[in-house]
Enzyme design. Sequence first.
Site, short mmCIF file in Angstrom:
data_model
loop_
_atom_site.label_atom_id
_atom_site.label_comp_id
_atom_site.label_asym_id
_atom_site.label_seq_id
_atom_site.Cartn_x
_atom_site.Cartn_y
_atom_site.Cartn_z
N LYS A 1 -2.46 2.66 11.35
CA LYS A 1 -3.47 2.14 10.41
C LYS A 1 -2.83 1.15 9.45
O LYS A 1 -3.40 0.11 9.13
CB LYS A 1 -4.06 3.29 9.58
CG LYS A 1 -4.98 4.18 10.38
CD LYS A 1 -5.58 5.26 9.50
CE LYS A 1 -4.60 6.31 9.08
NZ LYS A 1 -4.87 7.66 9.48
N LYS A 2 -1.65 1.49 8.96
CA LYS A 2 -1.02 0.63 7.96
C LYS A 2 -0.53 -0.67 8.58
O LYS A 2 -0.57 -1.72 7.96
CB LYS A 2 0.13 1.38 7.26
CG LYS A 2 -0.35 2.59 6.50
CD LYS A 2 -1.35 2.20 5.40
CE LYS A 2 -2.00 3.38 4.74
NZ LYS A 2 -3.02 3.02 3.74
N SER B 1 -0.18 8.10 13.53
CA SER B 1 -1.48 8.01 12.88
C SER B 1 -1.40 7.16 11.61
O SER B 1 -2.19 6.23 11.40
CB SER B 1 -1.97 9.43 12.54
OG SER B 1 -3.06 9.40 11.68
N THR C 1 -9.03 10.74 0.77
CA THR C 1 -9.43 9.78 -0.26
C THR C 1 -10.83 9.23 0.00
O THR C 1 -11.63 9.05 -0.92
CB THR C 1 -8.40 8.61 -0.27
OG1 THR C 1 -7.14 9.17 -0.59
CG2 THR C 1 -8.75 7.55 -1.28
N ARG D 1 -7.82 16.00 15.98
CA ARG D 1 -6.68 16.78 15.47
C ARG D 1 -7.10 17.62 14.26
O ARG D 1 -6.65 18.74 14.08
CB ARG D 1 -5.53 15.84 15.09
CG ARG D 1 -4.84 15.23 16.29
CD ARG D 1 -3.87 14.12 15.88
NE ARG D 1 -2.89 14.58 14.95
CZ ARG D 1 -2.50 13.90 13.86
NH1 ARG D 1 -3.00 12.72 13.59
NH2 ARG D 1 -1.59 14.39 13.05
N ASP E 1 0.85 -1.20 0.00
CA ASP E 1 0.00 0.00 0.00
C ASP E 1 0.88 1.24 0.00
O ASP E 1 2.10 1.17 0.22
CB ASP E 1 -0.92 -0.01 1.24
CG ASP E 1 -2.06 0.98 1.11
OD1 ASP E 1 -2.22 1.59 0.04
OD2 ASP E 1 -2.81 1.14 2.10
N LYS E 2 0.21 2.37 -0.22
CA LYS E 2 0.91 3.66 -0.14
C LYS E 2 0.11 4.55 0.78
O LYS E 2 -1.11 4.37 0.94
CB LYS E 2 1.00 4.16 -1.54
CG LYS E 2 0.94 5.55 -2.11
CD LYS E 2 0.33 6.76 -1.63
CE LYS E 2 -1.07 7.11 -1.99
NZ LYS E 2 -1.46 8.49 -1.92
N HIS E 3 0.79 5.48 1.41
CA HIS E 3 0.07 6.47 2.18
C HIS E 3 0.68 7.83 1.94
O HIS E 3 1.91 7.97 1.90
CB HIS E 3 0.11 6.14 3.68
CG HIS E 3 -0.88 6.94 4.46
ND1 HIS E 3 -2.18 6.52 4.66
CD2 HIS E 3 -0.79 8.15 5.04
CE1 HIS E 3 -2.84 7.44 5.35
NE2 HIS E 3 -2.01 8.44 5.59
N SER E 4 -0.18 8.81 1.78
CA SER E 4 0.30 10.17 1.58
C SER E 4 0.11 10.95 2.88
O SER E 4 -0.87 10.72 3.60
CB SER E 4 -0.50 10.81 0.46
OG SER E 4 -0.50 12.21 0.60
N1 URA Z 1 -2.53 11.24 7.34
C1 URA Z 1 -2.88 10.48 8.41
O1 URA Z 1 -3.41 9.37 8.27
N2 URA Z 1 -2.66 10.96 9.61
C2 URA Z 1 -2.08 12.16 9.83
O2 URA Z 1 -1.92 12.53 10.96
C3 URA Z 1 -1.71 12.95 8.72
C4 URA Z 1 -1.93 12.46 7.47
#
Ligand code: URA
Length: 439
Positions: free
Chosen positions: A187-188, A183, A120, A168, A80-83
């Site tokens: 999740k990842k 954060s 997303t 937040r 996966d990717k996360h931005s």
């Molecule tokens: N994306 C996230 O999932 N968490 C953050 O705190 C910032 C960007």
Amino acid sequence: MLPQEIIRRKRDGKALTGEEICAFTAGLADGSWSEGQIAALAMAVLLNGMDAAEGAALTLAMRDSGSVLDWSNLPGPVTDKHSTGGVGDNVSLMLAPIVAACGAFVPMISGRGLGHTGGTLDKMDSIPGYTSQPDQKRFAETVRKVGCAIIGQTGDLAPADKRFYAVRDVTGTVESIPLITASILSKKLAAGLSSLVLDVKSGNGAFMGDARAARKLAENLVRVAGEAGLSASALITDMNQPLASAAGNAVEVVNAVDFLTGEKRDRRLEDVTLALASEMLLASGIATTTREAYDRAHEALESGRAAERFGQMVSALGGPGDFVENPDKHLPRASVTLPVPAANDGFVSAIDARAVGIGVIGLGGGRRTPQDTIDHSVGFTDLLPLGAETKHGEPLCMVHASSEESARRAARIVSSAYDITDAKPRTRKTILRRVTAEI
Ligand code: URA
């Protein structure tokens, strides 16, 4: 352990113990910490930081606040990717199907808009019928059958982050390296991946405005992921302008479908998407060289196989079966469209991307409080990029709004977000740096 005592210690610049971090995370997940207490601790961390041990402990405690997925029965790598978040950043919508079309599995658990950045999940929720919060069985079936599924954090996955993220978002406490790291990675890690690629944004539309902070965040993410047993690398990419020429929710979905079908592809968006796809194919062992990875990703896109996967994913999760063929038939459309005229002839020399993101929120396309519902139809399209030539009175972009008044307000925001000068600015790099565990 009293919440106020934990908050006081962080307020006074002390390092929290593992026990205190677990107490906070439990309070997030079971609701025993109030929104005010969560916000106070978030602000104390933002101002005073967390050391490496605290950051890692927070990440793992948030991962363990819910279940951890197991994909060991899938016949291929899970990646996966996360931005870290930007404006007009709809990369995930193209990336997941491209990588799936190359043979990897992408269970993409994404977030809602955060601060001035789009999410997303909010974009996918523009698609009528699309179930962005399916049960675990449907999620797993979609990943197995289609190769990718873009869904939201279910109540069960890192629930502590879900609540923390929402607080937040509306309390000015996003821009903290340990909080962003915990954060994203909680999740990842809960998603049970074998590899992860991070897109760390740098620039005025990113949470990490300057290049040094972006690099620190990228290094922290890669390091903490490695410590938690997840192979990760990061690309630092430019966010000094919206990445796509659209910013909003439904408008970014249209932009993504146009990208996948080849109808229209924004240049920088293509650069970032294919660079991240290559990185994911390398990380998951599907390709062994950068050239091979790029060629495979490019072929998946050009052949239409990625567009096909996107359509299959939408339909498997309850959306229309003909979505890719007819996105406009299904997506909500704003009642007012207004061009934003350029004030003079010249070239776009700077764009305040953050202001564009705030403009989307002002239109109703993002949230002011965690409980807000959003208007998926609003946003901006046809945003001129940096370096584009402008002519007095010709549009910098189009505003899509629910009323004349909000359209005019948004137009003023965009107008002042754009700097126009006589001289053409020099071209900027889009991919700024690669960060791996070895560096
Ligand atoms: N994306 C996230 O999932 N968490 C953050 O705190 C910032 C960007």
